[in-house]
Write a protein that holds these residues in place. Structure first.
Motif, short mmCIF file in Angstrom:
data_model
loop_
_atom_site.label_atom_id
_atom_site.label_comp_id
_atom_site.label_asym_id
_atom_site.label_seq_id
_atom_site.Cartn_x
_atom_site.Cartn_y
_atom_site.Cartn_z
N SER A 1 -2.50 -0.80 -3.43
CA SER A 1 -3.44 -0.07 -3.26
C SER A 1 -3.11 1.31 -2.75
O SER A 1 -1.57 1.48 -2.58
CB SER A 1 -4.29 -0.74 -1.94
N ALA B 1 -7.01 -1.19 -5.29
CA ALA B 1 -8.22 -0.63 -4.36
C ALA B 1 -7.55 0.74 -3.95
O ALA B 1 -6.46 0.92 -4.17
CB ALA B 1 -8.53 -1.64 -3.22
N ASP C 1 0.80 -1.26 -0.14
CA ASP C 1 0.01 0.01 -0.01
C ASP C 1 0.80 1.25 0.13
O ASP C 1 2.18 1.23 0.49
CB ASP C 1 -0.86 0.05 1.32
N ASN D 1 -7.96 2.93 -0.58
CA ASN D 1 -8.43 2.85 0.86
C ASN D 1 -8.63 4.25 1.28
O ASN D 1 -7.60 5.16 1.36
CB ASN D 1 -7.37 2.22 1.46
#
Length: 361
Positions: A232, A262, A196, A264
């Protein structure tokens, strides 16, 4: 809490929280519940959430360097929670600097949390070397040292780069080959399938492009090796959705060849407007998610992007989330197929936290 309109201020305000170690997993669970509740209050359609307060991402950083593979231990055959290696259900964020002894395997068994994100990895004294929180190396005792036992217990963990303290590697390491090697070092050391990026400088076009090219190269390497690398971005959201600079960053990253699984969303949950009013503070979160959805869809080149949205509410108080709201959050998340839930900020009550972690699986 009022809606944040100044992007730099919103980012700088995100200071790491310091809840007791035993409450970290519980806190994460409850916060996620809060978000869902707010969203649940809107229509059941996947387009039901609009205007959110300012964000305070209580993320933490580590003052220790990367453990070596020998320190972290070899990874046994993965008893992975997802065959694709991507987070799902409830994801606990672990501040590896402020809570270096957090027991991942114990949290999996006791609190039934199966996915964790460990943060934050930033550049240290050497610009192209990833370290926990940009600090000096320290032997043993790191959260990440327990990854082999976590995986043996059926859990898994990803790595978070960037965050509110220190410089993300792409901003400091300007040589693309060295940047790819730096990310690869962290990924290989911890055998990570998920990473991430909590970006603080979305308007820096050169850094954005460099990071995107590095991610694309790493994803191609993973694919060639028969693996996947899930990526992400963790970004603050307000009532207007994502900041324009974040939308541009996501689009530029995708166009450079990186696959973003994704986005977040960090959404602040404010106090209820009055005694017994537990819904008022949640509506802004739902509104923010609704505002961000079309922006994320466009940035990622998708007609619909609900399954590409992860939600991380930030609680200002443990009283921001009730058991009733937790149930509504779970229902909303399931109905709209959000990628996952997480939590930061104040710790929720143990009862709410337990309900969230048990109900998301």
């Amino acid at each position: 809490m009022p809606v944040a309109t100044d992007r730099p201020a919103a980012r700088q305000a995100r200071e790491p929280g310091t809840p007791p170690r035993s409450l970290v997993a519980l806190a994460s669970a409850a916060l996620a519940l809060t978000t869902g509740v707010a969203i649940w209050l809107l229509p059941a359609e996947a387009g039901d959430d609009r205007a959110v307060p300012g964000l305070d991402a209580r993320a933490g950083v580590t003052a220790s360097g990367l453990a070596t593979r020998s320190t972290a231990g070899p990874s046994p055959a993965r008893s992975v929670v997802s065959s694709t290696g991507r987070p799902s259900g409830f994801v606990t964020f672990v501040d590896t600097v402020r809570d270096p002894l957090f027991n991942l395997p114990e949290a999996t068994g006791k609190d039934r949390v199966h996915w964790f994100t460990l943060g934050h990895l930033t550049t240290g004294r050497r610009e192209c070397v990833p370290t926990w929180g940009g600090g000096k190396e320290r032997d043993g005792g790191l959260v990440a040292d327990r990854l082999s036992r976590l995986r043996a217990a059926g859990g898994d963990a990803g790595l978070a780069f960037g965050g509110p303290v220190g410089r993300e590697l792409a901003a400091a390491c300007t040589d693309l080959d060295r940047l790819v090697a730096a990310y690869r070092q962290a990924i290989d050391t911890f055998d990570a399938t998920y990473i991430d990026f909590e970006v603080q400088d979305p308007a820096d076009a050169e850094t954005v492009l460099r990071r995107a090219r590095a991610i694309a190269a790493l994803q191609r390497e993973a694919e060639a090796g028969g693996r996947s690398l899930i990526v992400s971005f963790t970004l603050p959201v307000t009532g207007a959705g994502l900041a324009p600079s974040d939308q541009t960053m996501l689009r530029s990253t995708r166009e450079a060849g990186a696959e973003i699984t994704a986005v977040n969303l960090l959404a602040t949950v404010g106090p209820a407007p009055g005694p017994g009013l537990t819904r008022g503070s949640l509506r802004p979160v739902a509104s923010a998610v609704r505002a961000a959805h079309p922006q994320i869809a466009e940035s990622l080149g998708e007609p619909v992007a609900w399954s590409r949205i992860a939600l991380t509410p930030v609680l200002s108080s443990s009283h921001d989330l009730t058991p009733v709201n937790a149930r509504r959050l779970i229902a909303f998340t399931s109905r709209n197929k959000l990628a996952w839930l997480s939590i930061r900020g104040a710790a929720p009550t143990p009862k709410v936290a337990r309900f969230l972690t048990v109900s998301t699986y």
